[in-house]
Design a protein around this motif. Structure first.
Motif, PDB file in Angstrom:
ATOM      1  N   SER B 224      -4.122  61.565  74.743  1.00  0.00           N
ATOM      2  CA  SER B 224      -5.307  62.394  74.916  1.00  0.00           C
ATOM      3  C   SER B 224      -5.050  63.796  74.370  1.00  0.00           C
ATOM      4  O   SER B 224      -3.906  64.195  74.159  1.00  0.00           O
ATOM      5  CB  SER B 224      -5.653  62.496  76.401  1.00  0.00           C
ATOM      6  OG  SER B 224      -4.585  63.109  77.087  1.00  0.00           O
ATOM      7  N   GLU B 259      -6.841  60.512  70.744  1.00  0.00           N
ATOM      8  CA  GLU B 259      -8.174  61.062  70.976  1.00  0.00           C
ATOM      9  C   GLU B 259      -8.432  62.139  69.926  1.00  0.00           C
ATOM     10  O   GLU B 259      -7.565  62.967  69.651  1.00  0.00           O
ATOM     11  CB  GLU B 259      -8.231  61.672  72.379  1.00  0.00           C
ATOM     12  CG  GLU B 259      -9.603  62.153  72.780  1.00  0.00           C
ATOM     13  CD  GLU B 259      -9.599  62.806  74.171  1.00  0.00           C
ATOM     14  OE1 GLU B 259     -10.692  63.094  74.677  1.00  0.00           O
ATOM     15  OE2 GLU B 259      -8.507  63.019  74.740  1.00  0.00           O
ATOM     16  N   CYS B 265     -11.723  57.835  68.678  1.00  0.00           N
ATOM     17  CA  CYS B 265     -10.270  57.682  68.708  1.00  0.00           C
ATOM     18  C   CYS B 265      -9.781  57.084  67.394  1.00  0.00           C
ATOM     19  O   CYS B 265     -10.471  56.301  66.753  1.00  0.00           O
ATOM     20  CB  CYS B 265      -9.853  56.743  69.832  1.00  0.00           C
ATOM     21  SG  CYS B 265     -10.280  57.372  71.457  1.00  0.00           S
ATOM     22  N   SER B 300     -14.239  56.429  74.374  1.00  0.00           N
ATOM     23  CA  SER B 300     -13.114  57.062  75.064  1.00  0.00           C
ATOM     24  C   SER B 300     -11.808  56.339  74.743  1.00  0.00           C
ATOM     25  O   SER B 300     -11.804  55.264  74.143  1.00  0.00           O
ATOM     26  CB  SER B 300     -13.354  57.015  76.562  1.00  0.00           C
ATOM     27  OG  SER B 300     -13.319  55.660  76.980  1.00  0.00           O
ATOM     28  N   LEU B 301     -10.705  56.935  75.194  1.00  0.00           N
ATOM     29  CA  LEU B 301      -9.405  56.295  75.059  1.00  0.00           C
ATOM     30  C   LEU B 301      -9.403  54.920  75.729  1.00  0.00           C
ATOM     31  O   LEU B 301      -8.883  53.943  75.180  1.00  0.00           O
ATOM     32  CB  LEU B 301      -8.320  57.169  75.693  1.00  0.00           C
ATOM     33  CG  LEU B 301      -7.888  58.408  74.892  1.00  0.00           C
ATOM     34  CD1 LEU B 301      -7.062  59.341  75.765  1.00  0.00           C
ATOM     35  CD2 LEU B 301      -7.098  58.002  73.662  1.00  0.00           C
TER      36      LEU B 301
END
Lengths: 320, 320
Positions: B224, B259, B265, B300-301
């Motif tokens: 992240s 990220e 990503c 998102s991750l």
């Protein structure tokens, strides 16, 4: 001290038979690789040859000895030691043969004690495996069966061609070994690009808990028994852990302090910035080389850290 | 595609003068080392030679170019590219010269686009630096000033002789470079045995937070933006981070998920156990090689991790 050249060592090997090959205790890739490579080479000459059992090789190196260990009751005519510098470095099984007499020692340590009938020593070699290669090349074609363990010997003892003992000859021998068609990529991955999960945990905990002094020039890693437990680490996972600290940018003096089960601590000091590690460790009753030395301290990890830092400062003050 | 041999490339270099040497964008040790080594070699012949500025070399490689960058307004007669495979890989400054025309391209990439007047390509070389060495050796004695950057080129592009592109020739050239008297130990320490404090923090956090699947055969590291902050890491600290996961014992598929500041990503998949990384990444619109591929995922991750694991399983199910 009957010294012989590698050409004479080749002639010696051609003349004798029924070999037993001895490795040193706490065996590394060099002694194991030399033993396996030499054994393969002697067998290619039609000789009987075995490696003395009880090497103590870890799971990393034991596979190279498969098929080469002497069967029970094997009685050799000729005993050869590889990469053994001193009488005190024989394995338990090897000591019996030291008493009987070692016929030929092949080695690259300047501290060689000349315990054998004849000794082929070249202290200019990064690895003993380089010398074995040159001997085998005198005897006939070096095959892949010889080249695999010899590559392991040469590459591990020189830190995969990174240590200061690496020479142009080291690279030339690596080239010749590669030309036998061996898969050096797989060997490199096994020996230089693989870390156990427990080792990674040890490294994580060291980064988390190490102490840095003098703007990061000194790094100290106390390694408690409980840290080892937490990481699930055994001795095999700790190999060359002192080098882990030494790689940190800006670190000139790295110190690992291992808590011992029987009490007290064992310290290892590595320096790259001019500080003499032996002088530091000598103040605490230890010794070693200018760039790598060790000592033991009674007391806790914290007490050992205090003692070694005081020793570092004393040497810095005395020698600038 | 006017291909020439390295002997012909040497003759070309002897015949021309007023050189400008071009490196590829996002420069690595190979392109920088080739440029510096070739520039030193040409000057030793009494030629004028400079490296095109604006290389974008990081602090790790920029020092090798010191004294070689072209002064403002320098007008070359002969433009040579080193280690540049394709038109799209020129630096901004280099693009001007691509339009004017590159006279000689020296390269080792099979994907070479033959954009130059003449091209000296040997795709069998682990590093382009090997080819530059052979060319310079035709022109006269290779000096330490040439050997230092060439050793950097050869060693960095082959992972210090560990990658599968390493050949016997690579080792033979390393031997020849060492014989000029250069301090390869210091170079190896700089390039292979030094980690920034921030990089160590990244590795610590990855070990702490990575996810393992299928008995540890798959390792996934979500990285992240906040992890980068916590580690104090910049892009320079992240070089080859995918390899960090791949070294874990038992890991066959390693996946890093970065990220991105602009959202979404970027994923990198490395495989060593037979799974085809390109097939996996193709399912998410990406591509690459069988053992190393990449793709991007919106979301998102956690969503990216779910998507790539599903892709891995789909490829595993289809191809066993």
């Amino acid at each position: 001290m009957n010294s012989i050249t590698y050409q004479e060592a080749a002639a010696f090997l051609r003349e004798h038979d029924r070999y037993l090959i001895l490795t040193h205790k706490r065996p590394d890739g060099d002694t194991v690789g030399c033993a396996a490579g030499l054994c393969a080479g002697l067998r290619a000459l039609g000789k009987q040859a075995h490696v003395c059992p009880g090497t103590g090789a870890t799971h990393l190196f034991a596979p190279y000895l498969e098929g080469y260990l002497a069967p029970e009751g094997y009685v050799p005519d000729t005993v050869v030691s590889v990469d053994i510098a001193a009488r005190g470095l024989f394995t338990q099984e090897g000591e019996t043969w030291l008493e009987r007499g070692v016929d030929l020692a092949i080695d690259h340590h300047p501290s060689q004690e000349f315990f054998a009938g004849v000794t082929c020593l070249d202290a200019g070699r990064g690895a003993c495996g380089e010398l074995i290669y040159d001997i085998l090349a005198q005897l006939g074609p070096v095959t892949a069966a010889m080249a695999v363990p010899l590559y392991v010997a040469v590459s591990t003892d020189t830190g995969c061609f990174q240590y200061s003992n690496t020479t142009a000859t080291t690279h030339r021998i690596a080239a010749a070994l590669m030309e036998t068609g061996i898969d050096t990529f797989a060997l490199n991955k096994r020996h230089f690009r693989t870390k156990s999960w427990a080792r990674l945990q040890v490294e994580r905990l060291l980064v988390e808990r190490m102490h840095r002094y003098e703007d990061g020039k000194i790094a100290v890693a106390p390694i408690s028994l409980s840290l080892m437990d937490e990481a699930g680490a055994t001795e095999e996972d700790m190999e060359d852990i002192a080098a882990f600290l030494g790689q940190i940018e800006g670190v000139e003096t790295s110190i690992t302090i291992r808590e011992k089960a029987e009490g007290g601590c064992k310290l290892s000091v590595r320096t790259s910035g001019g500080l003499n590690a032996t002088r530091v460790c000598a103040l605490l009753g230890g010794g070693g080389h200018a760039a790598a030395a060790g000592c033991s301290v009674q007391g806790s990890l914290a007490q050992a850290e205090e003692a070694i830092l005081a020793a570092v400062r004393q040497v810095e003050a005395a020698h600038g």
